[in-house]
Design an enzyme around this catalytic site. Structure first.
Site, PDB file in Angstrom:
ATOM      1  N   ARG A 162       0.830  -1.216   0.000  1.00 37.79           N
ATOM      2  CA  ARG A 162       0.000   0.000   0.000  1.00 37.79           C
ATOM      3  C   ARG A 162       0.867   1.269   0.000  1.00 37.79           C
ATOM      4  NH1 ARG A 162      -3.225  -3.713  -0.560  1.00 37.79           N
ATOM      5  NH2 ARG A 162      -5.349  -3.757   0.228  1.00 37.79           N
ATOM      6  N   SER A 237     -10.521  -0.684   3.253  1.00 36.93           N
ATOM      7  CA  SER A 237      -9.773  -0.775   4.517  1.00 36.93           C
ATOM      8  C   SER A 237      -9.392   0.626   4.971  1.00 36.93           C
ATOM      9  CB  SER A 237      -8.482  -1.560   4.319  1.00 36.93           C
ATOM     10  OG  SER A 237      -8.755  -2.845   3.843  1.00 36.93           O
ATOM     11  N   GLU A 333      -4.930   3.870   6.405  1.00 34.77           N
ATOM     12  CA  GLU A 333      -4.485   3.656   5.030  1.00 34.77           C
ATOM     13  C   GLU A 333      -5.033   4.763   4.141  1.00 34.77           C
ATOM     14  OE1 GLU A 333      -5.876   1.322   1.363  1.00 34.77           O
ATOM     15  OE2 GLU A 333      -5.649  -0.159   2.954  1.00 34.77           O
TER      16      GLU A 333
HETATM   17  N1  EPU Z   1     -10.227 -10.698  10.452  1.00 36.14           N
HETATM   18  C1  EPU Z   1     -10.933 -10.725  11.660  1.00 36.14           C
HETATM   19  N2  EPU Z   1     -11.926  -9.799  11.855  1.00 36.14           N
HETATM   20  C2  EPU Z   1     -12.255  -8.882  10.908  1.00 36.14           C
HETATM   21  C3  EPU Z   1     -11.538  -8.846   9.704  1.00 36.14           C
HETATM   22  C4  EPU Z   1     -10.520  -9.774   9.495  1.00 36.14           C
HETATM   23  O1  EPU Z   1     -10.663 -11.534  12.536  1.00 36.14           O
HETATM   24  O2  EPU Z   1     -13.187  -8.108  11.166  1.00 36.14           O
HETATM   25  C5  EPU Z   1      -9.199 -11.725  10.211  1.00 36.14           C
HETATM   26  C6  EPU Z   1      -9.707 -12.720   9.179  1.00 36.14           C
HETATM   27  O3  EPU Z   1     -10.418 -13.763   9.769  1.00 36.14           O
HETATM   28  C7  EPU Z   1      -8.434 -13.233   8.560  1.00 36.14           C
HETATM   29  C8  EPU Z   1      -7.522 -12.018   8.622  1.00 36.14           C
HETATM   30  O4  EPU Z   1      -8.073 -11.138   9.602  1.00 36.14           O
HETATM   31  O5  EPU Z   1      -7.848 -14.248   9.335  1.00 36.14           O
HETATM   32  C9  EPU Z   1      -7.375 -11.315   7.280  1.00 36.14           C
HETATM   33  O6  EPU Z   1      -8.655 -10.908   6.808  1.00 36.14           O
HETATM   34  P1  EPU Z   1      -8.972 -10.682   5.227  1.00 36.14           P
HETATM   35  O7  EPU Z   1      -8.535 -11.833   4.438  1.00 36.14           O
HETATM   36  O8  EPU Z   1     -10.386 -10.222   5.135  1.00 36.14           O
HETATM   37  O9  EPU Z   1      -7.989  -9.533   4.804  1.00 36.14           O
HETATM   38  P2  EPU Z   1      -7.452  -8.222   5.525  1.00 36.14           P
HETATM   39  O10 EPU Z   1      -6.032  -8.415   5.860  1.00 36.14           O
HETATM   40  O11 EPU Z   1      -8.377  -7.829   6.617  1.00 36.14           O
HETATM   41  C10 EPU Z   1      -6.573  -7.179   3.278  1.00 36.14           C
HETATM   42  C11 EPU Z   1      -6.690  -5.888   2.514  1.00 36.14           C
HETATM   43  C12 EPU Z   1      -8.031  -5.801   1.789  1.00 36.14           C
HETATM   44  C13 EPU Z   1      -8.125  -6.976   0.833  1.00 36.14           C
HETATM   45  C14 EPU Z   1      -7.994  -8.277   1.653  1.00 36.14           C
HETATM   46  C15 EPU Z   1      -7.967  -9.505   0.781  1.00 36.14           C
HETATM   47  C16 EPU Z   1      -5.328  -4.304   3.747  1.00 36.14           C
HETATM   48  C17 EPU Z   1      -5.307  -3.095   4.624  1.00 36.14           C
HETATM   49  N3  EPU Z   1      -6.534  -4.757   3.415  1.00 36.14           N
HETATM   50  O12 EPU Z   1      -7.567  -7.158   4.314  1.00 36.14           O
HETATM   51  O13 EPU Z   1      -8.017  -4.614   1.002  1.00 36.14           O
HETATM   52  O14 EPU Z   1      -9.356  -6.973   0.139  1.00 36.14           O
HETATM   53  O15 EPU Z   1      -6.739  -8.263   2.397  1.00 36.14           O
HETATM   54  O16 EPU Z   1      -6.790  -9.503   0.058  1.00 36.14           O
HETATM   55  O17 EPU Z   1      -4.274  -4.811   3.397  1.00 36.14           O
HETATM   56  C18 EPU Z   1      -8.655  -2.324   0.839  1.00 36.14           C
HETATM   57  O18 EPU Z   1      -7.450  -2.066   0.816  1.00 36.14           O
HETATM   58  O19 EPU Z   1      -9.544  -1.435   0.771  1.00 36.14           O
HETATM   59  C19 EPU Z   1      -9.067  -3.717   1.028  1.00 36.14           C
HETATM   60  C20 EPU Z   1     -10.332  -4.066   1.205  1.00 36.14           C
END
Ligand code: EPU
Length: 338
Positions: A162, A237, A333
């Protein structure tokens, strides 16, 4: 060039924050962009594009330039791949769908990301194991002070998680006007291992997925977790996932053995901020018209008429609570416009 006065920016930012632009001009060509930047009567200029990664907190006392330059052309192609030049104002998801209709591979995991093509390199957008930098080859940007077009190679963009040159040294100096992508025409390298893509394909009995199948899986996952900005204002995010040093990580995981994490390098680990925020009890909570999304705690939402300040106050309440409980600081972000 038509210049509007006191125009509401509510429909120009996906958070749906209702602030006013003192002056506003839609830019649909490089020539108008160059001319608009030279207008001396308006000394302050403010650039807006998809408005999908910004939080507006007050009226913009400037000439707002809304970048809406359209078009895409083939730069070169072989039997295996193709290089496309896409103008900044093309909607990201519509462009991704178009590439899939042509059977061009590389962007399918980044389906349904809000925003426009021109802003995609600024924060090196990414989702489900794929980042913009994986198919990006170069971009053209207009230097604000000289109106000259400069080509930036991938190396010069200095992409990170990012992150890019345009968010750091280049901030406020350039306007990206087009982006070049290298996409595959055959032997597509599908990336389905991230998280739930495989599961989603399996649930639909798809064993030999096409590009479109992967895109459809991503769309289904995103729709189940992330709010549609047309229905509920948000900026994806709101926070970045924190990257912590190994000693901080070891302490953290000893106290929270069930926490998810990703190893970034031998001495760095990434921890999902959504998990930290959920553990602090914020998921699904609403404070006036500002809130934390019920399915993904990383996403702050505007239920209707939240001000930018209400969203920031909630963000800082979250940052402080996460730090208090886990001794880890998370950072926004989105670009907060103060
Ligand atoms: N999780 C929780 N609670 C929540 C959200 C997530 O426990 O409310 C846990 C999930 O269970 C999982 C882990 O956190 O074990 C990761 O969750 P997820 O796969 O949904 O991805 P993320 O790391 O929360 C990132 C990006 C998203 C992107 C997803 C999928 C960032 C800041 N965000 O989210 O990007 O869609 O991975 O690749 O890196 C964006 O930038 O606007 C965005 C949506």
């Amino acid at each position: 060039m038509k210049i509007h006065k006191n125009l509401s920016l509510k429909k120009y930012n996906t958070f749906g924050i209702d602030v006013c632009a003192k002056h506003f001009c839609e830019i649909s060509s490089l020539e108008t962009l160059s001319k608009a930047l030279q207008l001396e009567a308006y000394s302050n200029k403010f650039i807006i594009s998809g408005g999908s990664n910004m939080l507006l907190t007050k009226d913009i006392d400037a000439l707002v330039l809304y970048i809406n330059i359209k078009g895409k052309v083939i730069v070169s192609e072989t039997e295996d791949d193709i290089i496309l030049k896409v103008m900044a104002g093309e909607n990201w998801h519509d462009f991704v769908l178009w590439t899939l209709d042509q059977n061009y591979g590389g962007l399918e995991n980044m389906s349904l990301i809000p925003g426009k093509v021109g802003t995609s390199p600024i924060q090196n957008i990414g989702a489900y194991g794929v980042e913009l930098k994986d198919s990006f080859t170069s971009c053209e940007a207009m230097e604000i002070s000289t109106q000259k077009i400069k080509v930036f190679t991938k190396e010069e963009c200095n992409f990170g998680y990012r992150e890019s040159f345009f968010k750091n040294e280049g901030k406020g100096k350039y306007i990206i006007v087009s982006v070049n992508f290298k996409l595959t025409k055959r032997n597509h390298q599908l990336n389905t291992s991230y998280g739930s893509i495989d599961k989603e394909l399996e649930a639909n009995n798809i064993t030999n997925p096409t590009l479109k199948d992967v895109s459809n899986a991503v769309i289904a996952i995103r729709q189940s977790k992330l709010p549609d900005p047309k229905e509920l204002g948000n900026s994806g995010s709101f926070f970045k996932n924190p990257i912590v040093a190994v000693n901080v990580f070891e302490q953290f995981i000893a106290n929270n053995p069930d926490a998810p994490f990703y190893k970034v390098s031998d001495n760095e680990y990434k921890i999902p901020a959504g998990w930290l925020i959920e553990k602090c009890g914020f998921k699904g909570k609403r404070f006036g018209d500002a809130g934390v999304h019920k399915n993904q705690a990383l996403v702050l939402v505007n239920y209707n008429n939240a001000s930018g300040k209400e969203i920031i106050d909630l963000a800082y309440q979250i940052i402080e609570e996460v730090e208090k409980q886990f001794n880890i600081r998370i950072f926004p972000e989105v670009n907060i416009i103060k």
